[in-house]
Design an enzyme around this catalytic site. Structure first.
Site, PDB file in Angstrom:
ATOM      1  N   HIS A   1       0.738  -1.238  -0.093  1.00  0.00           N
ATOM      2  CA  HIS A   1       0.018   0.204  -0.128  1.00  0.00           C
ATOM      3  C   HIS A   1       0.869   1.220   0.027  1.00  0.00           C
ATOM      4  O   HIS A   1       1.908   1.285   0.502  1.00  0.00           O
ATOM      5  CB  HIS A   1      -0.830   0.030   1.225  1.00  0.00           C
ATOM      6  CG  HIS A   1      -2.143   0.801   1.051  1.00  0.00           C
ATOM      7  ND1 HIS A   1      -2.022   2.210   1.363  1.00  0.00           N
ATOM      8  CD2 HIS A   1      -3.372   0.552   0.663  1.00  0.00           C
ATOM      9  CE1 HIS A   1      -3.311   2.798   0.858  1.00  0.00           C
ATOM     10  NE2 HIS A   1      -4.097   1.722   0.639  1.00  0.00           N
TER      11      HIS A   1
ATOM     12  N   ASP B   1      -7.886  -5.242  -0.169  1.00  0.00           N
ATOM     13  CA  ASP B   1      -8.713  -6.101  -1.253  1.00  0.00           C
ATOM     14  C   ASP B   1      -8.245  -7.739  -0.910  1.00  0.00           C
ATOM     15  O   ASP B   1      -8.592  -8.218  -1.746  1.00  0.00           O
ATOM     16  CB  ASP B   1      -7.886  -5.516  -2.251  1.00  0.00           C
ATOM     17  CG  ASP B   1      -8.710  -4.190  -2.839  1.00  0.00           C
ATOM     18  OD1 ASP B   1      -9.914  -4.121  -2.787  1.00  0.00           O
ATOM     19  OD2 ASP B   1      -8.055  -3.411  -3.111  1.00  0.00           O
TER      20      ASP B   1
HETATM   21  N1  CMC Z   1       4.112  -7.460  -5.048  1.00  0.00           N
HETATM   22  C1  CMC Z   1       5.606  -7.690  -5.229  1.00  0.00           C
HETATM   23  N2  CMC Z   1       6.303  -6.588  -4.817  1.00  0.00           N
HETATM   24  C2  CMC Z   1       5.728  -5.287  -4.697  1.00  0.00           C
HETATM   25  C3  CMC Z   1       4.000  -5.230  -4.484  1.00  0.00           C
HETATM   26  C4  CMC Z   1       3.397  -6.615  -4.617  1.00  0.00           C
HETATM   27  N3  CMC Z   1       2.165  -6.484  -4.469  1.00  0.00           N
HETATM   28  N4  CMC Z   1       3.821  -4.058  -3.772  1.00  0.00           N
HETATM   29  C5  CMC Z   1       4.985  -3.108  -4.101  1.00  0.00           C
HETATM   30  N5  CMC Z   1       6.241  -4.045  -4.244  1.00  0.00           N
HETATM   31  C6  CMC Z   1       7.367  -3.761  -4.293  1.00  0.00           C
HETATM   32  C7  CMC Z   1       7.549  -2.972  -5.751  1.00  0.00           C
HETATM   33  O1  CMC Z   1       8.152  -3.620  -6.584  1.00  0.00           O
HETATM   34  C8  CMC Z   1       8.720  -1.964  -5.022  1.00  0.00           C
HETATM   35  O2  CMC Z   1      10.260  -2.535  -5.092  1.00  0.00           O
HETATM   36  P1  CMC Z   1      11.396  -2.047  -5.395  1.00  0.00           P
HETATM   37  O3  CMC Z   1      11.638  -1.089  -4.167  1.00  0.00           O
HETATM   38  O4  CMC Z   1      12.524  -3.086  -5.285  1.00  0.00           O
HETATM   39  O5  CMC Z   1      11.447  -1.257  -6.735  1.00  0.00           O
HETATM   40  C9  CMC Z   1       8.264  -1.612  -3.601  1.00  0.00           C
HETATM   41  O6  CMC Z   1       7.636  -2.930  -3.209  1.00  0.00           O
HETATM   42  C10 CMC Z   1       7.380  -0.581  -3.445  1.00  0.00           C
HETATM   43  O7  CMC Z   1       6.499  -0.457  -4.416  1.00  0.00           O
HETATM   44  P2  CMC Z   1       5.821   0.897  -5.080  1.00  0.00           P
HETATM   45  O8  CMC Z   1       5.318   0.322  -6.545  1.00  0.00           O
HETATM   46  O9  CMC Z   1       6.955   1.618  -5.288  1.00  0.00           O
HETATM   47  O10 CMC Z   1       4.856   1.210  -4.239  1.00  0.00           O
HETATM   48  P3  CMC Z   1       3.578   2.177  -4.540  1.00  0.00           P
HETATM   49  O11 CMC Z   1       3.251   3.076  -3.337  1.00  0.00           O
HETATM   50  O12 CMC Z   1       3.953   3.212  -5.749  1.00  0.00           O
HETATM   51  O13 CMC Z   1       2.533   1.063  -4.742  1.00  0.00           O
HETATM   52  C11 CMC Z   1       0.799  -0.449  -4.607  1.00  0.00           C
HETATM   53  C12 CMC Z   1       1.550   0.725  -3.880  1.00  0.00           C
HETATM   54  C13 CMC Z   1      -0.602  -0.573  -3.795  1.00  0.00           C
HETATM   55  C14 CMC Z   1       0.387   0.184  -6.144  1.00  0.00           C
HETATM   56  C15 CMC Z   1       1.572  -1.465  -4.975  1.00  0.00           C
HETATM   57  O14 CMC Z   1       1.968  -1.906  -3.496  1.00  0.00           O
HETATM   58  C16 CMC Z   1       0.909  -2.598  -5.564  1.00  0.00           C
HETATM   59  O15 CMC Z   1       0.992  -2.852  -6.812  1.00  0.00           O
HETATM   60  N6  CMC Z   1       0.049  -3.628  -4.709  1.00  0.00           N
HETATM   61  C17 CMC Z   1      -0.779  -4.686  -5.528  1.00  0.00           C
HETATM   62  C18 CMC Z   1      -2.075  -4.060  -6.009  1.00  0.00           C
HETATM   63  C19 CMC Z   1      -2.911  -3.717  -4.892  1.00  0.00           C
HETATM   64  O16 CMC Z   1      -3.179  -4.819  -4.068  1.00  0.00           O
HETATM   65  N7  CMC Z   1      -3.652  -2.882  -4.875  1.00  0.00           N
HETATM   66  C20 CMC Z   1      -4.660  -2.303  -3.984  1.00  0.00           C
HETATM   67  C21 CMC Z   1      -4.073  -1.336  -3.036  1.00  0.00           C
HETATM   68  S1  CMC Z   1      -5.288  -1.263  -1.733  1.00  0.00           S
HETATM   69  C22 CMC Z   1      -6.841  -0.679  -2.072  1.00  0.00           C
HETATM   70  C23 CMC Z   1      -6.845   0.889  -2.483  1.00  0.00           C
HETATM   71  O17 CMC Z   1      -7.225   1.437  -1.741  1.00  0.00           O
HETATM   72  O18 CMC Z   1      -6.615   1.132  -3.718  1.00  0.00           O
END
Ligand code: CMC
Length: 428
Positions: A307, A364
């Protein structure tokens, strides 16, 4: 003395006020930054940028705290109803019993949708995704209620537009479901509570009310409450930014619905169940899928994990996990993907990759398993998220208007070609 932060650029130091929120959150007010320095800030994804000062929802991602208007999410999920929470978010205070009853009656007067809207359903291909239909139908409400287009309505007019949307959304959502089955729609049964009425329209048949177990109604209230607001997330920021151009409420919320659809946001609830099904069909080897999620050359991510703001745990996920166990037990359902989800969670929470990046199950991860147990098909899950998020979007849109916030218009750092002369096509 007012606290300031200094920024030094081009050999000069400039002071900017520091603003402190009611929960001691600090922000550097850079609204005069460009005027004073000529520079802008760059913050892709707005990871450090506050877009507004808001009194709706407080969230502390490090401590796993979520409160609507000051009330802890745990108390609201356990003791309140969805309509009461909607009132709280939109109007700022908990209603008295009389006020809530008046609000319910006001909603009841507007639950029908214009019969001509049924023609939209005839036009959608039978397999079209419910989220595409929802954003279209909500946007189309502006055509049926053109008074909503007035950018300067009276308070009463604005309130009527809000009430109409809240009242019609469950009807629209349940009709999307009915049409996906090819079944006739069921009309609202005013007098039932908001959530019960929605479930009745969804699972009843033509004019025959359906018996809905109190546990199901209660689980649905809980799920909708937990989704009702989440401060400046992707869809809410979209609603506020679209509304900041004075676009009407229906258009603004329709845009928010589109933003919610993506699998990184609300669409994750559908993606989680699809992922768990894939893992099950692949033999249930969670270690293999965790390895895929960690592999930077593999686009696969563990859906329902991670998140932007929660870096400890997502308080909604905690409540939903427990509700999931309760609902499945009370309904006597044994869903094999629940075991896979638990195994995956346990393994991920011990895995250094997930620990280092502070990745935890989010709202989720378990919600889809409950929706499925209640009888909803997978592609309806994100629509249910939208139904829950509606009061939050409305509250944030209303606050943005009350604050008279300027039109949203980020800047950029240009990285394209510098000026060059046009060359006619024959000479290229
Ligand atoms: N699986 C594997 N790696 C992950 C995941 C995941 N679900 N989420 C983040 N990472 C890794 C990402 O690859 C990155 O790694 P590195 O630092 O080595 O490059 C690190 O963790 C930070 O991730 P980010 O993408 O920079 O973080 P963000 O804050 O931009 O993204 C997120 C947050 C929710 C989009 C992401 O965690 C994700 O894609 N999760 C899966 C989709 C999901 O479950 N979304 C629902 C969110 S809750 C409902 C809502 O309110 O929207």
């Amino acid at each position: 003395m007012t606290e300031t932060a200094s920024i030094s650029i081009d050999g000069k130091t400039h002071e900017f006020p520091v603003i402190t929120g009611t929960e001691n959150e600090k922000a550097i007010d850079i609204s005069k930054l460009r005027d004073q320095t000529g520079a802008i800030t760059l913050d892709p994804g707005f990871k450090n940028t506050g877009a507004t000062q808001s009194a709706v929802t407080f969230l502390d991602g490090e401590k796993g705290i979520l409160r609507y208007r000051g009330y802890p999410i745990e108390q609201l999920a356990e003791q309140s109803t969805f309509l009461e929470v909607a009132y709280l978010l939109i109007y700022g205070e908990l209603p008295s019993a009389t006020v809530l009853e008046e609000f319910r009656k006001k909603i009841d007067r507007h639950t029908l949708i214009h019969e001509d809207m049924k023609k939209f359903f005839d036009g959608f291909p039978s397999k079209s995704h419910p989220m595409g239909q929802l954003s279209c139908l909500v946007g189309a409400l502006s055509a049926f209620y053109p008074e909503s287009l007035d950018p300067n309505p009276t308070e009463e007019e604005e309130d009527l537009t809000i009430v109409k949307l809240l009242a019609k959304m469950p009807t629209i959502v349940s009709w999307i479901y009915k049409k996906s089955l090819g079944h006739p729609v069921m009309y609202p049964r005013n007098g039932l509570n908001f959530v019960h009425n929605f479930l009745n329209m969804t699972f009843g048949q033509i004019t025959e009310d359906v018996e809905i177990e109190p546990e199901v109604v209660s689980a649905m209230h809980k799920l909708l409450i937990l989704h009702a607001d989440h401060e400046q997330n992707c869809s809410t920021s979209t609603v506020r930014i679209v509304g900041s151009s004075n676009a009407n409420l229906y258009a603004s919320i329709s845009a928010g619905i589109s933003a919610l659809w993506g699998p990184l946001h609300g669409g994750a609830n559908q993606a989680v169940i699809e992922m768990l099904e894939n893992i099950k069909n692949d033999g249930g080897d969670s270690a293999k899928w965790l390895a895929k999620a960690k592999d930077k050359n593999d686009p696969f991510r563990l859906m329902g994990f991670g998140h932007r703001v929660y870096k400890n745990f997502d308080p909604r996920a905690k409540i939903i996990k427990k509700a999931c166990d309760d609902v499945l037990e009370r309904l006597g359902i044994n869903d094999p993907v629940l075991d896979i989800a638990k195994e995956l969670e346990e393994a991920a929470l011990k895995d250094q990759y997930f620990v280092d990046r502070k990745l935890y199950p989010n709202v989720d991860f378990y919600s889809g398993i409950i929706y499925r147990a209640l009888g909803f098909p997978t592609d309806m899950f994100t629509v249910l998220f939208a139904l829950g998020r509606l009061p939050g979007w409305i509250a944030q849109w209303k606050e943005m208007r009350a604050n008279k916030e300027p039109i949203g218009r980020p800047r950029q750092v240009y990285t394209g070609s510098v000026i060059r002369d046009y060359v006619s096509i024959e000479k290229r």
